[in-house]
Design an enzyme around this catalytic site. Sequence first.
Site, PDB file in Angstrom:
ATOM      1  N   CYS A   3     -17.181  16.587  18.763  1.00  9.85           N
ATOM      2  CA  CYS A   3     -16.620  16.798  17.461  1.00  9.85           C
ATOM      3  C   CYS A   3     -16.476  15.419  16.679  1.00  9.85           C
ATOM      4  O   CYS A   3     -17.447  15.025  16.136  1.00  9.85           O
ATOM      5  CB  CYS A   3     -15.361  17.668  17.316  1.00  9.85           C
ATOM      6  SG  CYS A   3     -13.883  17.077  18.300  1.00  9.85           S
ATOM      7  N   ARG A  55     -11.340  18.885  19.297  1.00  8.31           N
ATOM      8  CA  ARG A  55     -11.939  20.358  18.918  1.00  8.31           C
ATOM      9  C   ARG A  55     -12.682  20.702  20.184  1.00  8.31           C
ATOM     10  O   ARG A  55     -12.896  21.712  20.468  1.00  8.31           O
ATOM     11  CB  ARG A  55     -12.530  20.329  17.560  1.00  8.31           C
ATOM     12  CG  ARG A  55     -11.648  20.389  16.595  1.00  8.31           C
ATOM     13  CD  ARG A  55     -12.249  20.510  15.228  1.00  8.31           C
ATOM     14  NE  ARG A  55     -12.823  19.112  14.962  1.00  8.31           N
ATOM     15  CZ  ARG A  55     -13.578  19.043  13.760  1.00  8.31           C
ATOM     16  NH1 ARG A  55     -13.533  19.970  12.979  1.00  8.31           N
ATOM     17  NH2 ARG A  55     -13.881  17.785  13.324  1.00  8.31           N
TER      18      ARG A  55
END
Length: 293
Positions: free
Chosen positions: A251, A256
Amino acid sequence: MAGLEQTPSSVNAASGYAHPELLVETDWVAEHLDDPSIRLIEADEDVLLYEIGHIPGSVKLDWHVDVQDKLARDFVNQQEFEALLSRWGISNDTTIVFYGDKNNWYACYSFWLFSMYGHAKMRIMNGGRTKWEAEKRPLTKVVPQITPTTYHAQPADESLRAYREDVLAGLKNPGRRLIDVRSPQEFTGELLHMVNYPQEGAQRGGHIPGAKSIPWGTAANTDGTFKSAEELRQLYGDKDITPDKEVVTYCRIGERSAHTWFVLTKLLGYPRVRNYDGSWTEWGNLVRSPIEK
């Protein structure tokens, strides 16, 4: 306590997940708030939420402070990790239950890091803060009084982590799959940095060549719980992300993408998944790094 694997409130085998025992539901957590063999850890994207109110008995993991090296862009070392868990009263036999805001985004990041240091007994509270609050379960501002322990970590398991050299070397590997879990706007290069995180910006926008765009949040339901195994298999399978492939997730700084790492490895049982935590903040600033838009 009879053990997490025997509890009726855990997500059971009928879920179709590869490791259903790694998820516990909010009702199970509510029933075990006073269990001394369990330590709840709240890990939020919004680091102020814990002070507003947290699940009774939980401790706060502040990702900006607790697990970051004070100088280099890296995580705490083995000794610092041991000191942190010792301070939180965690032993090697303690069952850690992570939860947090935003679909357990940082809770899964924490699970990934703790996995590298070899803690065996870990769970994610399915639905995180969102579900706990929606069910109007108790929150407190009282910080628990904890008796320190002596925790012993394993050396970091580097097989869970990808570095830029690994990613670069794998660009010509037909069996490798890259997953960009950022938003579509970040993937295309339209958005150079998220509004609240200018420190995570990069000089170039776009994505790593060959990466598939599968935003991390698509793996969760609106109540913060994980989607079913069938839905998840279709989500990734439709993009040719299958268990026979070597997979690298990324990410901006790896948080994430750790959520997607958890989904692939723990819920779907993919055997070869690594998280590239250098991610776009590193790749988008590298001289001569190949980029697509």
